[in-house]
Design an enzyme around this catalytic site. Structure first.
Site, PDB file in Angstrom:
ATOM      1  N   HIS A   1       0.830  -1.209   0.000  1.00  0.00           N
ATOM      2  CA  HIS A   1       0.000   0.000   0.000  1.00  0.00           C
ATOM      3  C   HIS A   1       0.859   1.252   0.000  1.00  0.00           C
ATOM      4  O   HIS A   1       2.052   1.193   0.307  1.00  0.00           O
ATOM      5  CB  HIS A   1      -0.963   0.034   1.200  1.00  0.00           C
ATOM      6  CG  HIS A   1      -0.301   0.062   2.547  1.00  0.00           C
ATOM      7  ND1 HIS A   1       0.032  -1.075   3.243  1.00  0.00           N
ATOM      8  CD2 HIS A   1       0.093   1.096   3.338  1.00  0.00           C
ATOM      9  CE1 HIS A   1       0.588  -0.751   4.399  1.00  0.00           C
ATOM     10  NE2 HIS A   1       0.640   0.567   4.488  1.00  0.00           N
TER      11      HIS A   1
ATOM     12  N   GLU B   1       7.792   1.140   4.840  1.00  0.00           N
ATOM     13  CA  GLU B   1       7.289   0.111   5.741  1.00  0.00           C
ATOM     14  C   GLU B   1       7.508  -1.240   5.054  1.00  0.00           C
ATOM     15  O   GLU B   1       7.238  -1.378   3.858  1.00  0.00           O
ATOM     16  CB  GLU B   1       5.788   0.335   5.989  1.00  0.00           C
ATOM     17  CG  GLU B   1       5.145  -0.697   6.892  1.00  0.00           C
ATOM     18  CD  GLU B   1       3.649  -0.437   7.128  1.00  0.00           C
ATOM     19  OE1 GLU B   1       3.023   0.277   6.329  1.00  0.00           O
ATOM     20  OE2 GLU B   1       3.126  -0.958   8.121  1.00  0.00           O
TER      21      GLU B   1
HETATM   22 CO    CO Z   1       1.297   1.330   6.285  1.00  0.00          CO
END
Ligand code: CO
Length: 134
Positions: free
Chosen positions: A7, A130
């Site tokens: 994402h 991330e």
């Molecule tokens: Co995230």
């Protein structure tokens, strides 16, 4: 080592307005708001055919994204999340190469309940990364 783009996270000052933009102007499929108090955010998921956008609004006084919003009052891209098969192996490889792992380096459950780590943006072209174990 990194796999699929899981994402892209965008911090927004007004989650309902941002969700309406993606739904009504961009024609995207958006979820309802999910409060994640343990992460200090409320999130709306925008589902795309090949990935997902997460619209994040601060939740609570100690939200990790509140300071970001102070610097970027209109909102902005906050981080990119890549999938890895083995997050501890990824961490060890990155740490051995001198990359900085945020928060002490121990993977913690992320917004999807899977272990995640964050990498220092100064080591990755100014982008907060991330890593999520797929
Ligand atoms: Co995230």
């Amino acid at each position: 080592m990194i796999g699929r783009l899981n994402h892209v996270a965008v911090v927004v000052p007004d989650l309902a307005a941002a969700a309406a933009r993606y739904r009504d102007l961009l024609g995207a499929s958006v979820s309802g708001p999910h409060a994640l108090p343990e992460h200090g955010v409320t999130v709306v998921f925008v589902d795309l055919p090949n990935t997902r956008i997460e619209l994040l609004e601060p939740l609570g006084d100690h939200s990790p994204v509140r300071e970001f919003l102070g610097r970027n009052p209109a909102g902005g891209m906050h981080h990119i999340c890549y999938e890895v098969a083995d997050i501890r192996a990824a961490r060890d490889r990155l740490a051995a190469a001198g990359a900085r792992i945020l928060g002490g380096g121990e993977p913690r459950p992320g917004a999807h309940g899977k272990p995640v780590l964050f990498l220092h943006p100064k080591d990755f072209c100014g982008t907060l990364i991330e890593l999520e174990e797929a």
